[in-house]
Design an enzyme around this catalytic site. Structure first.
Site, PDB file in Angstrom:
ATOM      1  N   HIS A 150       0.852  -1.188   0.000  1.00 54.74           N
ATOM      2  CA  HIS A 150       0.000   0.000   0.000  1.00 54.74           C
ATOM      3  C   HIS A 150       0.886   1.235   0.000  1.00 54.74           C
ATOM      4  O   HIS A 150       1.723   1.416   0.892  1.00 54.74           O
ATOM      5  CB  HIS A 150      -0.893  -0.018   1.253  1.00 54.74           C
ATOM      6  CG  HIS A 150      -1.843   1.133   1.335  1.00 54.74           C
ATOM      7  ND1 HIS A 150      -3.093   1.104   0.750  1.00 54.74           N
ATOM      8  CD2 HIS A 150      -1.739   2.338   1.931  1.00 54.74           C
ATOM      9  CE1 HIS A 150      -3.712   2.255   0.994  1.00 54.74           C
ATOM     10  NE2 HIS A 150      -2.911   3.006   1.704  1.00 54.74           N
ATOM     11  N   HIS A 179      -1.880   3.142  11.370  1.00 49.67           N
ATOM     12  CA  HIS A 179      -0.631   3.879  11.514  1.00 49.67           C
ATOM     13  C   HIS A 179      -0.789   5.045  12.488  1.00 49.67           C
ATOM     14  O   HIS A 179      -1.895   5.389  12.900  1.00 49.67           O
ATOM     15  CB  HIS A 179      -0.184   4.432  10.156  1.00 49.67           C
ATOM     16  CG  HIS A 179      -1.116   5.467   9.596  1.00 49.67           C
ATOM     17  ND1 HIS A 179      -2.340   5.158   9.046  1.00 49.67           N
ATOM     18  CD2 HIS A 179      -1.009   6.820   9.506  1.00 49.67           C
ATOM     19  CE1 HIS A 179      -2.948   6.258   8.639  1.00 49.67           C
ATOM     20  NE2 HIS A 179      -2.165   7.294   8.913  1.00 49.67           N
ATOM     21  N   GLU A 183      -4.039  14.887  10.620  1.00 48.42           N
ATOM     22  CA  GLU A 183      -4.823  14.508   9.443  1.00 48.42           C
ATOM     23  C   GLU A 183      -6.283  14.928   9.633  1.00 48.42           C
ATOM     24  O   GLU A 183      -6.998  14.376  10.465  1.00 48.42           O
ATOM     25  CB  GLU A 183      -4.736  13.006   9.204  1.00 48.42           C
ATOM     26  CG  GLU A 183      -3.317  12.511   8.933  1.00 48.42           C
ATOM     27  CD  GLU A 183      -3.256  11.021   8.669  1.00 48.42           C
ATOM     28  OE1 GLU A 183      -4.332  10.395   8.520  1.00 48.42           O
ATOM     29  OE2 GLU A 183      -2.151  10.465   8.630  1.00 48.42           O
ATOM     30  N   TYR A 231     -16.543   7.246   1.986  1.00 42.32           N
ATOM     31  CA  TYR A 231     -15.111   7.010   2.095  1.00 42.32           C
ATOM     32  C   TYR A 231     -14.849   5.536   2.334  1.00 42.32           C
ATOM     33  O   TYR A 231     -15.472   4.900   3.180  1.00 42.32           O
ATOM     34  CB  TYR A 231     -14.510   7.852   3.215  1.00 42.32           C
ATOM     35  CG  TYR A 231     -13.028   7.630   3.415  1.00 42.32           C
ATOM     36  CD1 TYR A 231     -12.147   7.705   2.338  1.00 42.32           C
ATOM     37  CD2 TYR A 231     -12.505   7.339   4.665  1.00 42.32           C
ATOM     38  CE1 TYR A 231     -10.786   7.497   2.512  1.00 42.32           C
ATOM     39  CE2 TYR A 231     -11.149   7.137   4.852  1.00 42.32           C
ATOM     40  CZ  TYR A 231     -10.292   7.206   3.769  1.00 42.32           C
ATOM     41  OH  TYR A 231      -8.945   6.994   3.938  1.00 42.32           O
ATOM     42  N   HIS A 245      -7.472  13.349  13.125  1.00 38.10           N
ATOM     43  CA  HIS A 245      -6.550  12.473  13.844  1.00 38.10           C
ATOM     44  C   HIS A 245      -5.284  13.283  14.105  1.00 38.10           C
ATOM     45  O   HIS A 245      -4.572  13.648  13.173  1.00 38.10           O
ATOM     46  CB  HIS A 245      -6.249  11.220  13.021  1.00 38.10           C
ATOM     47  CG  HIS A 245      -7.470  10.409  12.721  1.00 38.10           C
ATOM     48  ND1 HIS A 245      -7.824  10.027  11.449  1.00 38.10           N
ATOM     49  CD2 HIS A 245      -8.448   9.934  13.536  1.00 38.10           C
ATOM     50  CE1 HIS A 245      -8.951   9.335  11.486  1.00 38.10           C
ATOM     51  NE2 HIS A 245      -9.352   9.266  12.737  1.00 38.10           N
ATOM     52  N   HIS A 283      -4.672   5.350  14.138  1.00 37.46           N
ATOM     53  CA  HIS A 283      -5.966   5.271  13.470  1.00 37.46           C
ATOM     54  C   HIS A 283      -5.832   4.401  12.223  1.00 37.46           C
ATOM     55  O   HIS A 283      -4.745   4.007  11.828  1.00 37.46           O
ATOM     56  CB  HIS A 283      -6.486   6.659  13.108  1.00 37.46           C
ATOM     57  CG  HIS A 283      -5.543   7.457  12.265  1.00 37.46           C
ATOM     58  ND1 HIS A 283      -4.441   8.102  12.778  1.00 37.46           N
ATOM     59  CD2 HIS A 283      -5.526   7.723  10.929  1.00 37.46           C
ATOM     60  CE1 HIS A 283      -3.791   8.727  11.818  1.00 37.46           C
ATOM     61  NE2 HIS A 283      -4.430   8.506  10.672  1.00 37.46           N
TER      62      HIS A 283
END
Length: 301
Positions: free
Chosen positions: A150, A193, A199, A208, A223, A229
């Site tokens: 990813h 992470h 964020e 989403y 966050h 999160h």
């Protein structure tokens, strides 16, 4: 805004309309900005906004520097948000005398008002590159992993306001547009992470991918720096049990993120007055189960 304009002496505005159309008049001309488009009005530029019907959105303000395209590195000359797709205002001016035209300014975090006897939009011609501009998010050229793993969401950066510290930004504007997901042997949603950036997520329309329930268009999540999160329980279960074939992701959706190396504070209005704070937000992760098995081995070594 009739016979009134505004300018920001402190920094730049990045405006993200979520509902309704913004008809923006500037000293450089006019811009029409619709949902799934953004615009940047830079420090000191006078503008007014006309709307019709219910209108809302998001604004990111940066200080001390301006937004720019991210450095593309090994991607090369073309990719992500291409310079050719940014548009400046359509030329327009008005030669109008107005008694008591109001000019509102934001200076050192405070609002001031002055009056003048003419429209500030009487600029007939100009030259230079310091202009407001807009961009259609549908024109973003998506880059993604095509074999495994990813990628960091920085590959979705539209604009950045760099800091003096390499690898971090005062602010990044990042989107999560419709795209193909084709990675093999990979947990495809965003990984769990924590990092050195704040964020702030927003949703223009759709659902989403990492939080399909409870995150509505016009809403937001925050966050903070080093707060762990990731995807909610539903997203985790679906992604870990799905057959990994080429799949479309985020069709009919446009989520975005304001990311900053600085800490963000929630105002009293946002935390209390608006009465929209989801105090049960943390529960979206409470259903996650432990799957670790120290004796597990892959089928083929």
């Amino acid at each position: 805004m009739k016979d009134k304009c505004f300018y920001n002496a402190d920094g730049d505005f990045l405006i993200v309309p979520q509902q309704g159309v913004l008809d923006i008049t500037t000293e450089f001309g006019k811009m029409r900005v619709e949902p799934n488009e953004i615009c940047v009005i830079q420090q000191g530029m006078r503008f007014s906004v006309s709307v019709s019907g219910s209108t809302r959105g998001y604004i990111l303000e940066v200080f001390a520097a301006h937004f720019q395209l991210p450095y593309l590195g090994p991607i090369g000359a073309n990719g992500l948000a291409n310079p050719r797709d940014f548009l400046c205002p359509v030329a327009w001016y008005e030669d109008k005398d107005v008694k008591g035209y109001q000019v509102v300014s934001k200076f050192q975090g405070h609002l001031f008002q002055a009056e003048q006897n003419h429209s500030p939009f009487d600029v007939v011609g100009w030259h230079g590159s310091y202009v407001p501009y807009k961009y259609n998010l549908a024109l973003f050229m998506v880059v993604n992993a095509v074999q495994f793993d990813h990628c960091d969401p920085s590959i979705f950066t539209v604009l950045t306001c760099p800091s003096n510290r390499p690898g971090t930004a005062i602010a990044d504007f990042v989107i999560f547009p419709p795209r193909w997901s084709v990675q093999e042997n990979t947990f495809r949603p965003p990984y769990y992470h924590r990092n050195c950036m704040s964020e702030f997520m927003g949703l223009i329309f759709g659902n989403y991918e990492a939080k399909k329930e409870g995150f509505q268009p016009g809403g937001a999540t925050l966050h903070s720096v080093m707060t762990p999160h990731g995807p909610d329980t539903q997203c985790f279960e679906e992604a870990t049990n799905a057959t990994l074939c080429p799949t479309r992701v985020a069709d009919g959706t446009q989520a975005f993120m304001f990311e900053s190396s600085l800490s963000l504070a929630v105002t009293k209005w946002g935390e209390e007055t608006c009465q929209k704070l989801d105090k049960n937000y943390y529960k979206c992760w409470q259903g996650l189960k432990k799957h670790f098995n120290p004796k597990w081995q892959p089928d083929v070594l």
